[in-house]
Scaffold this motif. Structure first.
Motif, PDB file in Angstrom:
ATOM      1  N   PHE A  51       0.830  -1.197   0.000  1.00 18.96           N
ATOM      2  CA  PHE A  51       0.000   0.000   0.000  1.00 18.96           C
ATOM      3  C   PHE A  51       0.868   1.252   0.000  1.00 18.96           C
ATOM      4  N   GLY A  52       2.012   1.180   0.653  1.00 20.97           N
ATOM      5  CA  GLY A  52       2.931   2.315   0.654  1.00 20.97           C
ATOM      6  C   GLY A  52       3.428   2.642  -0.744  1.00 20.97           C
ATOM      7  N   GLN A  53       3.763   1.628  -1.536  1.00 20.80           N
ATOM      8  CA  GLN A  53       4.213   1.854  -2.910  1.00 20.80           C
ATOM      9  C   GLN A  53       3.080   2.387  -3.790  1.00 20.80           C
ATOM     10  N   ILE A  54       1.891   1.876  -3.563  1.00 20.66           N
ATOM     11  CA  ILE A  54       0.729   2.375  -4.299  1.00 20.66           C
ATOM     12  C   ILE A  54       0.490   3.848  -3.977  1.00 20.66           C
ATOM     13  N   GLY A  55       0.585   4.176  -2.692  1.00 17.73           N
ATOM     14  CA  GLY A  55       0.429   5.565  -2.287  1.00 17.73           C
ATOM     15  C   GLY A  55       1.483   6.457  -2.918  1.00 17.73           C
ATOM     16  N   MET A  56       2.693   5.936  -3.086  1.00 12.85           N
ATOM     17  CA  MET A  56       3.771   6.718  -3.686  1.00 12.85           C
ATOM     18  C   MET A  56       3.498   7.008  -5.167  1.00 12.85           C
ATOM     19  N   GLY A  98       4.523   4.968 -22.388  1.00 13.98           N
ATOM     20  CA  GLY A  98       5.517   4.287 -21.560  1.00 13.98           C
ATOM     21  C   GLY A  98       4.892   3.501 -20.431  1.00 13.98           C
ATOM     22  N   LEU A  99       3.780   4.022 -19.897  1.00 14.02           N
ATOM     23  CA  LEU A  99       3.107   3.359 -18.781  1.00 14.02           C
ATOM     24  C   LEU A  99       2.596   1.976 -19.189  1.00 14.02           C
ATOM     25  N   TYR A 105       8.621  -1.138 -11.207  1.00 13.51           N
ATOM     26  CA  TYR A 105       8.060  -0.044 -10.411  1.00 13.51           C
ATOM     27  C   TYR A 105       8.766   1.284 -10.668  1.00 13.51           C
ATOM     28  N   ALA A 106      10.100   1.294 -10.757  1.00  8.52           N
ATOM     29  CA  ALA A 106      10.861   2.526 -10.946  1.00  8.52           C
ATOM     30  C   ALA A 106      10.530   3.185 -12.282  1.00  8.52           C
ATOM     31  N   VAL A 107      10.475   2.382 -13.350  1.00 10.73           N
ATOM     32  CA  VAL A 107      10.146   2.915 -14.677  1.00 10.73           C
ATOM     33  C   VAL A 107       8.705   3.418 -14.700  1.00 10.73           C
ATOM     34  N   LEU A 108       7.830   2.709 -14.009  1.00  9.51           N
ATOM     35  CA  LEU A 108       6.436   3.131 -13.905  1.00  9.51           C
ATOM     36  C   LEU A 108       6.351   4.539 -13.324  1.00  9.51           C
ATOM     37  N   VAL A 112       4.842   8.073 -14.962  1.00 13.03           N
ATOM     38  CA  VAL A 112       3.799   8.765 -14.203  1.00 13.03           C
ATOM     39  C   VAL A 112       4.156  10.248 -14.058  1.00 13.03           C
ATOM     40  N   ILE A 113       5.452  10.549 -13.874  1.00 11.83           N
ATOM     41  CA  ILE A 113       5.907  11.937 -13.780  1.00 11.83           C
ATOM     42  C   ILE A 113       5.586  12.700 -15.063  1.00 11.83           C
ATOM     43  N   LEU A 114       5.809  12.066 -16.220  1.00 11.63           N
ATOM     44  CA  LEU A 114       5.523  12.728 -17.497  1.00 11.63           C
ATOM     45  C   LEU A 114       4.036  13.062 -17.623  1.00 11.63           C
ATOM     46  N   ILE A 115       3.172  12.166 -17.174  1.00  6.26           N
ATOM     47  CA  ILE A 115       1.731  12.439 -17.204  1.00  6.26           C
ATOM     48  C   ILE A 115       1.410  13.601 -16.269  1.00  6.26           C
ATOM     49  N   GLY A 116       2.084  13.658 -15.124  1.00  2.00           N
ATOM     50  CA  GLY A 116       1.899  14.773 -14.197  1.00  2.00           C
ATOM     51  C   GLY A 116       2.311  16.101 -14.809  1.00  2.00           C
TER      52      GLY A 116
END
Length: 406
Positions: A51-56, A98-99, A105-108, A112-116
């Motif tokens: 859950f911590g990784q999901i939250g991140m 890319g997603l 996880y790291a590449v994901l 995600v940053i690019l979408i942000g």
């Protein structure tokens, strides 16, 4: 009808089409962005995440937009950049491509940053376009713009349930078609935006525009902005708990499948579409402060009951929460723009940015709490957040805001 009236009617029709165009792009953008939290149960299953990784993931997505949006809004208040609109969507296009194929996880997180980033570019400048195209109906214009975003958010769980759960992470590649369409629409909007800026500059050269300043005291403005930010905190952290963790709550408590849980999330967000659409016009009629009060504090009775409701009762409560809670965001932005006249881009960037940032921080913190306690505890804890709506009583009335009462 004389020629000037015909020209005025044509300009009004064009402005309305632009308003719906930016709303449509908002729909596509938020559909892409909202699919990520909707896919949390699937990603947890396929990548074996905590859950911590999901939250991140939620934190990284939202904090990127949060940090960049106010800066973009502040800069473009001084120097508007029409063609940044299609460029911003290109970031989302690359991110979603890319997603779909992120191997770990790291590449994901990187994509995600690019979408942000794409989202950060879209909101302040598109909100400014909506403001320019609105005429005197600022509340209605922001509601139409925000309706697109809420519609995109509502689509996300349905896509997750019927596409991504069935075909997996790689099926997200289809979202590149949405992003490509958004680029084309934004290019057209940018052309109108550039022309409108030129026309305003020409009119200002003949008759200089007097720079508006707020008549309110600095202390009143600071207090009001602090209250509005607190209300955003209650709204977006509560939504983070629902978007990110309510599916897990339903799966744990009632034994739902991922597809079944996404249906309940869709109900919440679909109801929010109605709330968003009616919020602005109601504020134009009954006052912005009244609708802000209603949208936050009015959610509390239903949010407090939801963790203890049966599946059937939850449907009714989710409809009420969606309609009421989502009615206030566009109104808060218009209210803040009146607090800080002449700062349309800054206000839009700040409030959209804070919304994303608070949601991202909330997602990360709630994930850590869920790991140490339970998802049920998170849902019950966040149910109290709408009670912060009582602070609305401290905001200046609409008449005071407009300078009718001193």
């Amino acid at each position: 009808m004389n020629q000037s009236a015909v020209i005025s009617k044509q300009a009004s029709s064009m402005a309305l089409s632009i308003l719906f165009a930016v709303s449509f792009v908002h729909l596509l953008n938020d559909a892409i962005q909202s699919v990520i939290p909707s896919m949390f149960p699937l990603l947890q299953e396929t990548m074996h995440l905590t859950f911590g990784q999901i939250g991140m993931i939620g934190f990284v997505l939202n904090i990127t937009a949060s940090l960049l949006q106010p800066l973009i809004g502040l800069y473009t208040d001084k120097k508007p950049m029409p063609y940044i609109l299609p460029v911003g969507v290109l970031f989302s296009l690359v991110g979603v491509a890319g997603l779909a194929y992120a191997p770990n996880y790291a590449v994901l997180l990187l994509f995600v940053i690019l979408i942000g980033i794409g989202s950060a570019v879209l909101h302040p400048e598109s909100s400014r376009v909506a403001h320019l195209a609105s005429g005197t109906r600022k509340g209605l214009a922001q509601s139409i713009f925000q309706l697109g975003g809420n519609t995109g958010q509502a689509i996300a769980p349905i896509l997750t349930a019927f596409v991504f759960v069935q075909y997996g992470q790689k099926s997200m590649i289809w979202f590149t078609l949405f992003a490509a369409l958004a680029v084309i629409v934004q290019f057209r909007v940018a052309q109108w935006y550039k022309k409108d800026l030129s026309q305003r500059a020409a009119r200002a050269a003949v008759k200089p525009v007097v720079k508006r300043e707020s008549h309110l005291k600095k202390g009143t403005i600071v207090l009001s902005m602090t209250i509005l930010i607190t209300l955003l905190f209650s709204k977006f952290v509560y939504l983070a708990s629902m978007n990110g963790y309510y599916s897990f709550f339903l799966i744990d408590r009632f034994g739902f499948t991922i597809k079944q849980s996404q249906f309940y999330l869709f109900i919440l967000l679909f109801a929010g579409m109605a709330g968003t659409f009616f919020g602005g016009p109601l504020a134009d009629r009954f006052g912005k402060r009244n609708i802000i009060w209603f949208s936050i504090l009015g959610t509390a009775p239903f949010s407090l009951l939801l963790p203890y409701a049966s599946p059937t009762a939850a449907v009714f409560l989710l409809i009420c929460i969606g309609v009421i809670l989502m009615s206030g965001f566009s109104v808060i932005i218009v209210y803040a723009q009146q607090l800080l006249p002449g700062r349309v881009g800054l206000v839009a960037g700040l409030f959209f940015g804070l919304g994303f940032g608070l949601g991202g921080i909330g997602s990360a913190v709630l994930g850590a709490i869920a790991d140490t306690t339970s998802v049920a505890f998170v849902i019950k804890l966040c149910a109290y957040l709408p009670l912060l709506g009582v602070l609305t009583i401290l905001l200046p009335s609409d008449r005071t805001l407009q300078g009718e009462v001193k």
